[in-house]
Design an enzyme around this catalytic site. Structure first.
Site, PDB file in Angstrom:
ATOM      1  N   GLY A 254       0.776  -1.216   0.000  1.00  0.00           N
ATOM      2  CA  GLY A 254       0.000   0.000   0.000  1.00  0.00           C
ATOM      3  C   GLY A 254       0.815   1.277   0.000  1.00  0.00           C
ATOM      4  O   GLY A 254       0.250   2.372   0.083  1.00  0.00           O
ATOM      5  N   GLY A 298       4.845  -3.252  -3.945  1.00  0.00           N
ATOM      6  CA  GLY A 298       4.942  -3.651  -5.343  1.00  0.00           C
ATOM      7  C   GLY A 298       5.057  -2.378  -6.161  1.00  0.00           C
ATOM      8  O   GLY A 298       6.080  -2.079  -6.769  1.00  0.00           O
ATOM      9  N   ARG A 299       3.996  -1.595  -6.065  1.00  0.00           N
ATOM     10  CA  ARG A 299       3.934  -0.330  -6.783  1.00  0.00           C
ATOM     11  C   ARG A 299       5.105   0.590  -6.433  1.00  0.00           C
ATOM     12  O   ARG A 299       5.699   1.218  -7.325  1.00  0.00           O
ATOM     13  CB  ARG A 299       2.621   0.366  -6.422  1.00  0.00           C
ATOM     14  CG  ARG A 299       2.276   1.576  -7.223  1.00  0.00           C
ATOM     15  CD  ARG A 299       1.190   2.391  -6.500  1.00  0.00           C
ATOM     16  NE  ARG A 299       0.074   1.577  -6.047  1.00  0.00           N
ATOM     17  CZ  ARG A 299      -1.045   1.386  -6.738  1.00  0.00           C
ATOM     18  NH1 ARG A 299      -1.204   1.961  -7.910  1.00  0.00           N
ATOM     19  NH2 ARG A 299      -2.017   0.627  -6.254  1.00  0.00           N
ATOM     20  N   CYS A 371     -11.396   1.301 -30.004  1.00  0.00           N
ATOM     21  CA  CYS A 371     -12.713   1.646 -30.526  1.00  0.00           C
ATOM     22  C   CYS A 371     -13.692   1.763 -29.364  1.00  0.00           C
ATOM     23  O   CYS A 371     -14.629   0.981 -29.243  1.00  0.00           O
ATOM     24  CB  CYS A 371     -13.145   0.584 -31.525  1.00  0.00           C
ATOM     25  SG  CYS A 371     -14.417   1.168 -32.628  1.00  0.00           S
ATOM     26  N   TYR A 401       1.061  -2.371 -12.422  1.00  0.00           N
ATOM     27  CA  TYR A 401      -0.350  -2.555 -12.774  1.00  0.00           C
ATOM     28  C   TYR A 401      -0.717  -2.003 -14.151  1.00  0.00           C
ATOM     29  O   TYR A 401      -1.888  -1.842 -14.446  1.00  0.00           O
ATOM     30  CB  TYR A 401      -1.270  -1.956 -11.698  1.00  0.00           C
ATOM     31  CG  TYR A 401      -1.006  -2.536 -10.332  1.00  0.00           C
ATOM     32  CD1 TYR A 401      -1.338  -3.858 -10.044  1.00  0.00           C
ATOM     33  CD2 TYR A 401      -0.375  -1.797  -9.342  1.00  0.00           C
ATOM     34  CE1 TYR A 401      -1.051  -4.409  -8.805  1.00  0.00           C
ATOM     35  CE2 TYR A 401      -0.086  -2.347  -8.090  1.00  0.00           C
ATOM     36  CZ  TYR A 401      -0.441  -3.655  -7.839  1.00  0.00           C
ATOM     37  OH  TYR A 401      -0.160  -4.196  -6.609  1.00  0.00           O
TER      38      TYR A 401
END
Lengths: 442, 442
Positions: A254, A298-299, A371, A401
């Site tokens: 987090g 992670g982020r 599209c 992500y």
């Protein structure tokens, strides 16, 4: 007032530099050269940035093994090797994530397995591989893993995922009775204690700690320490009633990053200091040994060091309500390579990287080539009015992500991923082609 | 009051039947047999359902060639062949979609190319392949396509995408000046007329009609006819000022389907009748020939005939606020194989397909196996309380935009896609493996 030629250091890779000719380099490699060689869109990963964030986390949390890189943010064999070389641990949340780690010869003892629905195949593979920890998420799984470990004649170290009733997002943390989610055992209802008791008694499991996760994009220690306080009370009860001192406490991920100039990244050292101090203090008050704190960024490791380079295609001025004009800049990727703006309303910083821009900003929107009218990468921007077809634009902080959640919508092949370091490029993942897509056809 | 053993005919595939032993078959093939042979999760496509919806649309809109299947909903070589065999036309929105159609030997003359940012490669491939129509989306593209057609010594038939200032969703349609989107030329500002004029004058382009798109999940003709009225006014002006009668009018997609028992699918015959009547009437009033109406269903053809079969894993009762309990049923897929619930808050109908269920419904949530609390497939359901680990559940109406937007999040391989017809299965797309993922590594 934004200078579009700046590259805000808290958002862009640590080795991103705009040269005197206006071209942006990462680790000394000009992005237009990468675009020329590999085409666009292309992900460019600053290897030293990634490694330096591993090191920052390791230093802040008392050792690299206490930091578990969360594979789900972005995993390749190369990434697993970098994580290994930096001495970090690795979280996996599926059988295939485990297999990728194994393909990179990642030491199994430093792997932790997560997931709300692991399944016998995954659990068996974990035990057979000798993964360090399995984080148990349900009673069924506890029983199943004990059986599997018995069949494999192993004792598997486990943690129990608990719901501490804390939710943290950005700078706010709240205590809540809200436990309406798929993960974990409830602290409040006593089911977490009962799971711990069952794990302690299970002959082929060894309970080494509890795990919790409070949110994502968190920017201070409050939510983590609130959760730690609640979870440590259970450590105390387990000590008292089961006679076991649990050596580890996993406080999950987090750790927030800055996606845009006006955001500030979490201060890792400060949060770690506050968190470790609070855990030590609470443990002392409870009369238990302070467990080693594990974290799962992670982020915060993978996110900031990567950019996505796109080429600008169609430029279109659209009259919006009441005579206001918005410029639509289309690029050659979109929601297939980054679903986060559509999925989470995520904001990003995008800049021209092939030259200086000189003109003032005008209301603009960066859109992809899919599209679908919701295929928007940057919804509300003030981009320089001199951006033209053929310019290269890079979107910063796309390391986590984006590729990991990428699709083949509209049969787009995934972009390649290029690592850069010390003036050199290395292909990490090649571009997907229509042949890759057709290869699945019977 | 829902009977969980029913398979509501407006939501489930036309050839889905629950047998006397409680097992659900599609086209005579028991879903548990497919799960046994191919594993779960697995997509099962009712071929006759797909073909019958092609036929329904063809009949309603005056001929199969007037119906353009929208590839973006779901495209494989097999699907392209079915569309071809039914005589429909095909919309593509990327170079790779065109290549897949070509790999299926789809007749190029029945292909229409779409996109806001087509790029020279795609446009050149369209001209070289001899695609029937290119729908122009910007002035830049008009000039570029004319150049490319000249270089290839061809005259390319084109349409112009216009923004009619109509938005239709579900049963509401509104006229609006809101044109704040990436697609098309503005009717109101005159830029659509100028584009038409430029296309008429371009030596290597032949303007054959205008195109517009009013929304998605539309359930009646109102929005389409409002848009047609506005666009036909431009047909009249083009006839008057440029001396050209445009033979075709493409009113796009958006034909709604029922995802849940309480929704009703659009009545194709009724909408087609209302729409064609309105176009004829307006054209007559304007003194122009009524153009042939083209439509572009994707979801309405591909959506209802496909189900995703999952196996139930972890079953967990969670106490939510104030003593209320919710049962979490985890299945072995999730947001990687169907991002729509997370992306659009889409609702779905899911039922046990391996046996009868007998128990009454309880508050339940169907969740996937991804390491993310937002990985929810059905947020608020009343599922029978006797659902257990190992049961097979199928989610209906997953044929459109599920596989097409699928990812490899958490390194999940894509599920296989199995076509069923007359008691037989045929593998359409095989399951992705970790080897497929690792094949991209350098």
């Amino acid at each position: 007032m934004t200078d579009f030629n700046d590259l805000p250091a808290h958002v862009w890779p640590r080795n991103a530099v705009r040269q005197e000719d206006g071209v942006v380099t990462i680790a000394g490699v000009p992005l237009p050269e990468i675009a020329e060689e590999y085409g666009t869109p292309v992900f460019v990963v600053d290897e030293d940035d990634f490694r330096s964030r591993c090191q920052d986390m390791a230093r802040a949390f008392g050792g690299p093994e206490n930091v578990h890189y969360a594979s789900k943010a972005f995993l390749t064999r190369t990434i697993a090797r970098w994580v290994d070389e930096e001495g970090l641990s690795l979280d996996v949340a599926s059988l295939n994530e485990l297999k990728i780690a194994q393909a990179a010869d990642f030491p199994a003892g430093r792997i932790t397995a997560h997931g709300n629905n692991k399944g016998a195949d995954f659990l068996r593979a974990c035990v057979q591989a000798g993964v360090g920890h399995v984080v148990l998420d349900s009673e069924q799984e506890l029983v199943l893993l004990d059986c599997i470990a018995a069949a494999e004649q192993r004792v598997q170290q486990v943690m129990i995922r608990v719901k501490p009733g804390i939710e943290a997002h950005t700078h706010e943390a709240i205590a809540t009775s809200h436990e309406d989610q798929k993960f974990g055992f409830s602290l409040a209802s006593g089911s977490a204690f009962r799971a711990a008791e069952a794990a302690v008694r299970a002959p082929n499991l060894e309970l080494v700690g509890l795990h919790c996760h409070v949110g994502s994009q968190v920017f201070d220690a409050t939510g983590f320490t609130m959760a730690a306080d609640r979870v440590l009370a259970l450590y105390s009860r387990i000590h008292r009633e089961l006679g076991v001192q649990l050596p580890e406490l996993d406080l999950g991920g987090g750790y927030g990053i800055a996606y845009t100039e006006d955001e500030e990244a979490l201060d890792v050292d400060e949060v770690a200091h506050d968190l470790l101090t609070a855990v030590a203090k609470t443990a002392a008050e409870l009369g238990i040994d302070a467990p080693t704190v594990l974290v799962e960024p992670g982020r915060a490791i993978a996110g900031p060091g990567t950019v996505t380079v796109y080429e600008v295609g169609t430029v279109k001025d659209v009259t919006v309500d009441e005579g206001v004009t918005r410029r639509y800049l289309s690029v050659d990727g979109g929601m297939s390579d980054n679903i986060r703006p559509a999925l989470y309303d995520s904001r990003y910083d995008a800049r021209v990287v092939s030259r200086f821009t000189e003109a003032p900003g005008i209301p603009s929107r960066l859109v992809g080539s899919h599209c679908e009218s919701g295929d928007i990468l940057v919804r509300d921007a003030q981009f320089p009015s001199d951006i033209e077809t053929g310019d290269l634009m890079a979107m910063a902080a796309t390391g986590a992500y984006a590729y990991a959640m990428s699709s083949r919508y509209n049969a787009f092949g995934r972009p390649p991923v290029i690592a850069v370091r010390a003036g050199k490029t290395k292909l990490m993942l090649r571009r997907e082609t229509v042949e890759d897509i057709l290869a699945l056809e019977a």
